[in-house]
Motif scaffolding. Structure first.
Motif, PDB file in Angstrom:
ATOM      1  N   MET A 134       0.867  -1.117  -0.094  1.00  0.00           N
ATOM      2  CA  MET A 134       0.001  -0.037   0.105  1.00  0.00           C
ATOM      3  C   MET A 134       0.922   1.231   0.181  1.00  0.00           C
ATOM      4  SD  MET A 134      -3.094  -1.099  -0.242  1.00  0.00           S
ATOM      5  CE  MET A 134      -3.791   0.446  -0.007  1.00  0.00           C
ATOM      6  N   ALA A 135       1.925   1.272   0.992  1.00  0.00           N
ATOM      7  CA  ALA A 135       3.093   2.279   0.891  1.00  0.00           C
ATOM      8  C   ALA A 135       3.510   2.598  -0.721  1.00  0.00           C
ATOM      9  CB  ALA A 135       3.780   2.168   1.907  1.00  0.00           C
ATOM     10  N   ASP A 136       3.881   1.473  -1.173  1.00  0.00           N
ATOM     11  CA  ASP A 136       4.506   1.754  -2.503  1.00  0.00           C
ATOM     12  C   ASP A 136       3.341   2.369  -3.543  1.00  0.00           C
ATOM     13  OD1 ASP A 136       7.105   0.696  -1.722  1.00  0.00           O
ATOM     14  OD2 ASP A 136       6.553  -1.112  -2.332  1.00  0.00           O
ATOM     15  N   ILE A 137       2.316   1.638  -3.595  1.00  0.00           N
ATOM     16  CA  ILE A 137       1.286   2.046  -4.658  1.00  0.00           C
ATOM     17  C   ILE A 137       1.185   3.350  -4.301  1.00  0.00           C
ATOM     18  CG2 ILE A 137      -1.024   1.911  -5.178  1.00  0.00           C
ATOM     19  CD1 ILE A 137      -0.978  -1.147  -5.016  1.00  0.00           C
ATOM     20  N   SER A 138       0.861   3.979  -3.030  1.00  0.00           N
ATOM     21  CA  SER A 138       0.630   5.293  -2.594  1.00  0.00           C
ATOM     22  C   SER A 138       1.756   6.329  -3.306  1.00  0.00           C
ATOM     23  CB  SER A 138       0.693   5.736  -1.187  1.00  0.00           C
ATOM     24  OG  SER A 138      -0.459   4.718  -0.798  1.00  0.00           O
ATOM     25  N   HIS A 139       2.950   5.713  -2.974  1.00  0.00           N
ATOM     26  CA  HIS A 139       4.141   6.444  -3.728  1.00  0.00           C
ATOM     27  C   HIS A 139       4.030   6.638  -5.060  1.00  0.00           C
ATOM     28  CE1 HIS A 139       8.481   8.517  -3.306  1.00  0.00           C
ATOM     29  NE2 HIS A 139       8.355   7.308  -4.566  1.00  0.00           N
ATOM     30  N   GLU A 140       3.879   5.386  -5.768  1.00  0.00           N
ATOM     31  CA  GLU A 140       3.990   5.404  -7.286  1.00  0.00           C
ATOM     32  C   GLU A 140       3.069   6.418  -7.852  1.00  0.00           C
ATOM     33  OE1 GLU A 140       6.345   4.177  -9.164  1.00  0.00           O
ATOM     34  OE2 GLU A 140       7.356   3.284  -7.520  1.00  0.00           O
ATOM     35  N   LEU A 141       1.610   6.497  -7.115  1.00  0.00           N
ATOM     36  CA  LEU A 141       0.437   7.153  -7.720  1.00  0.00           C
ATOM     37  C   LEU A 141       0.831   8.670  -7.233  1.00  0.00           C
ATOM     38  CD1 LEU A 141      -2.396   4.951  -7.067  1.00  0.00           C
ATOM     39  CD2 LEU A 141      -1.194   5.307  -9.236  1.00  0.00           C
ATOM     40  N   ARG A 142       1.423   8.995  -6.298  1.00  0.00           N
ATOM     41  CA  ARG A 142       1.317  10.327  -5.977  1.00  0.00           C
ATOM     42  C   ARG A 142       2.488  11.199  -6.641  1.00  0.00           C
ATOM     43  NH1 ARG A 142       3.309   9.466  -0.990  1.00  0.00           N
ATOM     44  NH2 ARG A 142       1.427   9.186  -0.004  1.00  0.00           N
ATOM     45  N   THR A 143       3.406  10.454  -7.350  1.00  0.00           N
ATOM     46  CA  THR A 143       4.404  11.205  -7.721  1.00  0.00           C
ATOM     47  C   THR A 143       3.637  11.983  -9.028  1.00  0.00           C
ATOM     48  OG1 THR A 143       6.455  10.052  -6.906  1.00  0.00           O
ATOM     49  CG2 THR A 143       6.846  11.311  -9.023  1.00  0.00           C
ATOM     50  N   PRO A 144       3.333  11.096 -10.167  1.00  0.00           N
ATOM     51  CA  PRO A 144       2.951  11.612 -11.390  1.00  0.00           C
ATOM     52  C   PRO A 144       1.530  12.408 -11.056  1.00  0.00           C
ATOM     53  CG  PRO A 144       2.125   9.212 -11.271  1.00  0.00           C
ATOM     54  CD  PRO A 144       3.264   9.557  -9.884  1.00  0.00           C
ATOM     55  N   LEU A 145       0.756  12.009 -10.066  1.00  0.00           N
ATOM     56  CA  LEU A 145      -0.415  12.986  -9.920  1.00  0.00           C
ATOM     57  C   LEU A 145      -0.004  14.366  -9.321  1.00  0.00           C
ATOM     58  CD1 LEU A 145      -2.800  10.486  -7.914  1.00  0.00           C
ATOM     59  CD2 LEU A 145      -3.272  11.620 -10.320  1.00  0.00           C
ATOM     60  N   ALA A 146       1.222  14.562  -8.617  1.00  0.00           N
ATOM     61  CA  ALA A 146       1.547  15.712  -8.154  1.00  0.00           C
ATOM     62  C   ALA A 146       1.997  16.432  -9.225  1.00  0.00           C
ATOM     63  CB  ALA A 146       2.757  15.472  -6.953  1.00  0.00           C
ATOM     64  N   VAL A 147       2.757  15.957 -10.310  1.00  0.00           N
ATOM     65  CA  VAL A 147       3.071  16.639 -11.614  1.00  0.00           C
ATOM     66  C   VAL A 147       2.010  17.061 -12.287  1.00  0.00           C
ATOM     67  CG1 VAL A 147       4.586  16.167 -13.640  1.00  0.00           C
ATOM     68  CG2 VAL A 147       5.398  15.241 -11.441  1.00  0.00           C
ATOM     69  N   LEU A 148       1.041  16.294 -12.343  1.00  0.00           N
ATOM     70  CA  LEU A 148      -0.101  16.572 -13.010  1.00  0.00           C
ATOM     71  C   LEU A 148      -0.767  17.866 -12.472  1.00  0.00           C
ATOM     72  CD1 LEU A 148      -1.843  13.130 -14.209  1.00  0.00           C
ATOM     73  CD2 LEU A 148      -0.861  14.783 -15.967  1.00  0.00           C
ATOM     74  N   ARG A 149      -1.051  17.787 -11.232  1.00  0.00           N
ATOM     75  CA  ARG A 149      -1.538  18.844 -10.474  1.00  0.00           C
ATOM     76  C   ARG A 149      -1.146  19.983 -10.562  1.00  0.00           C
ATOM     77  NH1 ARG A 149      -1.443  16.700  -5.840  1.00  0.00           N
ATOM     78  NH2 ARG A 149      -3.419  15.660  -5.868  1.00  0.00           N
ATOM     79  N   ALA A 150       0.497  20.159 -10.411  1.00  0.00           N
ATOM     80  CA  ALA A 150       1.298  21.166 -10.536  1.00  0.00           C
ATOM     81  C   ALA A 150       1.227  21.803 -12.001  1.00  0.00           C
ATOM     82  CB  ALA A 150       2.631  20.826 -10.188  1.00  0.00           C
ATOM     83  N   GLU A 151       1.078  21.063 -12.961  1.00  0.00           N
ATOM     84  CA  GLU A 151       1.174  21.470 -14.352  1.00  0.00           C
ATOM     85  C   GLU A 151      -0.179  22.048 -14.645  1.00  0.00           C
ATOM     86  OE1 GLU A 151       3.520  21.894 -16.727  1.00  0.00           O
ATOM     87  OE2 GLU A 151       5.210  20.791 -15.306  1.00  0.00           O
ATOM     88  N   PRO A 204       0.883  22.662 -27.067  1.00  0.00           N
ATOM     89  CA  PRO A 204       1.324  21.069 -27.091  1.00  0.00           C
ATOM     90  C   PRO A 204       2.739  20.858 -26.513  1.00  0.00           C
ATOM     91  CG  PRO A 204       0.926  21.961 -29.418  1.00  0.00           C
ATOM     92  CD  PRO A 204       0.537  23.222 -28.443  1.00  0.00           C
ATOM     93  N   ALA A 205       3.431  21.865 -26.533  1.00  0.00           N
ATOM     94  CA  ALA A 205       4.688  21.649 -25.593  1.00  0.00           C
ATOM     95  C   ALA A 205       4.338  21.569 -24.145  1.00  0.00           C
ATOM     96  CB  ALA A 205       5.777  23.032 -25.694  1.00  0.00           C
ATOM     97  N   THR A 206       3.322  22.365 -23.538  1.00  0.00           N
ATOM     98  CA  THR A 206       3.086  22.078 -22.093  1.00  0.00           C
ATOM     99  C   THR A 206       2.221  21.073 -22.014  1.00  0.00           C
ATOM    100  OG1 THR A 206       1.336  23.747 -22.604  1.00  0.00           O
ATOM    101  CG2 THR A 206       3.405  24.787 -21.705  1.00  0.00           C
ATOM    102  N   LEU A 207       1.349  20.472 -23.043  1.00  0.00           N
ATOM    103  CA  LEU A 207       0.722  19.441 -22.740  1.00  0.00           C
ATOM    104  C   LEU A 207       1.286  17.987 -22.973  1.00  0.00           C
ATOM    105  CD1 LEU A 207      -2.619  20.358 -24.621  1.00  0.00           C
ATOM    106  CD2 LEU A 207      -2.253  20.265 -22.208  1.00  0.00           C
ATOM    107  N   ALA A 208       2.698  18.045 -23.303  1.00  0.00           N
ATOM    108  CA  ALA A 208       3.284  17.101 -23.676  1.00  0.00           C
ATOM    109  C   ALA A 208       3.699  16.325 -22.361  1.00  0.00           C
ATOM    110  CB  ALA A 208       4.469  17.374 -24.425  1.00  0.00           C
ATOM    111  N   PRO A 209       4.113  17.147 -21.406  1.00  0.00           N
ATOM    112  CA  PRO A 209       4.561  16.481 -20.036  1.00  0.00           C
ATOM    113  C   PRO A 209       3.335  15.782 -19.312  1.00  0.00           C
ATOM    114  CG  PRO A 209       5.519  18.511 -20.344  1.00  0.00           C
ATOM    115  CD  PRO A 209       4.770  18.344 -21.184  1.00  0.00           C
ATOM    116  N   LEU A 210       2.192  16.522 -19.602  1.00  0.00           N
ATOM    117  CA  LEU A 210       1.052  15.841 -19.001  1.00  0.00           C
ATOM    118  C   LEU A 210       0.767  14.573 -19.532  1.00  0.00           C
ATOM    119  CD1 LEU A 210      -1.246  19.118 -18.737  1.00  0.00           C
ATOM    120  CD2 LEU A 210       0.329  18.151 -17.072  1.00  0.00           C
ATOM    121  N   GLN A 211       0.790  14.450 -20.840  1.00  0.00           N
ATOM    122  CA  GLN A 211       0.575  13.238 -21.722  1.00  0.00           C
ATOM    123  C   GLN A 211       1.475  12.125 -21.065  1.00  0.00           C
ATOM    124  OE1 GLN A 211      -1.675  12.499 -23.643  1.00  0.00           O
ATOM    125  NE2 GLN A 211      -1.172  10.306 -23.943  1.00  0.00           N
ATOM    126  N   GLY A 212       2.932  12.523 -21.004  1.00  0.00           N
ATOM    127  CA  GLY A 212       3.634  11.588 -20.275  1.00  0.00           C
ATOM    128  C   GLY A 212       3.302  10.855 -19.159  1.00  0.00           C
TER     129      GLY A 212
END
Length: 489
Positions: A272-289, A302-310
């Motif tokens: 559960m801790a690993d899943i939380s960590h793995e999900l938190r990182t991309p979600l934090a990036v998405l939220r910030a962007e 398109p340049a700013t949306l590319a990291p979101l797509q990644g």
């Protein structure tokens, strides 16, 4: 009067507790015996049953052997008397000479020999046990002429024959019937002794049953208490094993179960801790962007949306890997096993990865083998296995390096080897590479973008094929993964 009322009230309360439906209509819980009482009464009942059976068998054996012996002695005495009875009838021509003549009858019963000889030797066993007093003479119709009045045609009999013609019966009351009829002191003493012995044996059995039931119930209560604590979630519970019997082995099994549950709980928390960590990182990036775009800090291009797509793709890959891991680990995947050439599955996986290896600046070498290497497996899942191993090598090999995939036949099976060049993995971390979410810190780390589930999925696929997988150092400077599968003859 008050005392009488109190006694009646106490009796009514007692009945209420013995009967689920009391006199006031209320339902009381039925009385239940604990395991100590059940064991005590079971052992005591078994001892009482054995005691009863042994008493019955002992009495039957006594009557059959000892009583039979005495009756046999009496029959021998009858055979000694029979010639004199026949001689008397021949001399007188009828039974009138002995009818109601006890003196004549006892004269015929006397042992053979002179008075001096009789005085020197002891009386026969039959006479000492009263056989003479149990004898009687019956006419042909069964009417008693003289002797014991209890004799009937159902008694022990010998026919009295004169000149080939039966004229009467010489009969004897059985010894056991004489005892029952006379209620002799010997028999009463024997019965009292039997009852006394039975009482003592029951007391001893009760004491032993109590000690044994307390000892067994104590161990069982310890087991049940430990199992209750495990069921409540206390996985640190352990039982001190006592003895090597069934209860001792059960205690060991409970301890092993506690170890397993403790390990499962630790793995669950880590998972559960690993899943939380793995999900938190991309979600934090998405939220910030997204917040930056909403606040006008960054334009929606398109340049700013590319990291979101990644990041979305990374989340999708993580979810796919989690689903794949869960299905391979639980056995829900349906495998379609058939005899296949393992080289075909490897070459198909290599063909699908060559373009990506070329883009990453890596050399991928996989020479086809001249002869088919047959295994019993699911071709699609084995291609997935090789694709995951090649993906792992692709992610964690430095640009300009080499990745080699090859097959070789070994005794009883086939080995697939996939190895890469630097960077390598410390030897003490090889065994943990196939754990979910485990990634080596340093050169081969999260920067490569892996979810840490690929090798765990590979392990599950190999185990489903009854094979083994291991990691070791590669001569190329990186990691070597060896997959061993049984041959499919």
């Amino acid at each position: 009067m008050n005392n009488v009322q109190q006694i009646r009230r106490l009796a009514a309360n007692t009945v209420c507790r013995l009967d689920p439906a009391g006199p006031d209509g209320a339902n009381y819980p039925p009385m239940k015996l604990d395991i100590t009482a059940k064991l005590f009464f079971a052992i005591l009942a078994a001892c009482a049953l054995l005691l009863g059976v042994s008493s019955v068998i002992g009495r039957w054996q006594f009557e059959r052997s000892f009583m039979g012996y005495l009756n046999e002695q009496g029959v021998e005495r009858m055979r000694e008397v029979l010639p004199r009875v026949v001689e008397g009838y021949q001399r007188h021509g009828d039974w009138a000479f002995v009818r109601d003549q006890p003196d004549v009858w006892f004269q015929m019963m006397r042992p053979v020999g002179t008075q001096e000889a009789l005085n020197r030797r002891s009386l026969p066993v039959s006479d000492q046990t009263g056989a003479v007093l149990r004898l009687a003479l019956l006419d042909l119709d069964g009417t008693r002429l003289v002797g014991n009045p209890d004799v009937t045609l159902k008694s022990i009999r010998l026919p009295v024959e004169v000149a080939g013609r039966q004229v009467g019966w010489l009969a004897m009351v059985p010894f056991q019937q004489a005892i029952a009829a006379g209620d002799v002191r010997f028999y009463r003493d024997q019965m009292r002794a039997r009852w006394a012995i039975a009482a003592v044996m029951l007391i001893v059995a009760a004491v032993l049953a109590g000690l044994l039931s307390r000892a067994l119930s104590g161990r069982v209560r310890g087991l049940t208490g430990a199992i209750h604590r495990l069921a409540a979630g206390d996985y640190a519970t352990r039982i001190a094993p006592v003895g090597d019997d069934e209860l001792g082995r059960l205690a060991q099994d409970v301890n092993r179960l506690a170890d397993t549950l403790d390990g499962i709980e630790q793995n669950r928390r880590t998972f559960m801790a690993d899943i939380s960590h793995e999900l938190r990182t991309p979600l934090a990036v998405l939220r910030a962007e997204l917040e930056a775009i909403q606040d006008g800090i960054r334009p929606m291009t398109p340049a700013t949306l590319a990291p979101l797509q990644g990041e979305v793709q990374q989340l999708g890959k993580l979810i796919d890997d989690l689903y794949e891991l869960a299905t391979t680990q639980s056995g829900e995947i349906s495998y379609r096993f058939a005899r296949i050439d393992l080289d075909g599955a490897l070459q198909a996986a290599v063909a699908g990865m060559r373009g990506r290896f070329a883009d990453a600046g890596l050399a991928l070498e996989a020479d086809a083998v001249p002869l088919p290497l047959l295994v019993w497996g699911d071709e699609r899942r084995l291609q997935q296995l090789f694709a995951n191993l090649l993906e792992n090598a692709l992610r964690y090999t430095d640009r300009g390096g080499r990745v080699v995939a090859k097959l070789r036949g070994v005794e009883g099976g086939v080995e697939a080897v996939i190895e890469d060049s630097a960077p390598g993995v410390a030897e003490d971390k090889h065994a943990r590479l196939f754990e979910r979410f485990y990634r080596v810190e340093g050169s081969r780390n999260r920067a490569s973008g892996g979810s840490g589930l690929g090798l765990a999925i590979c392990r599950n696929i190999v185990q489903a094929h009854a094979g083994t997988i291991r990691a070791e150092a590669s001569p190329l400077g990186g990691l070597r993964v060896v997959v061993s599968l049984p041959a499919g003859h």
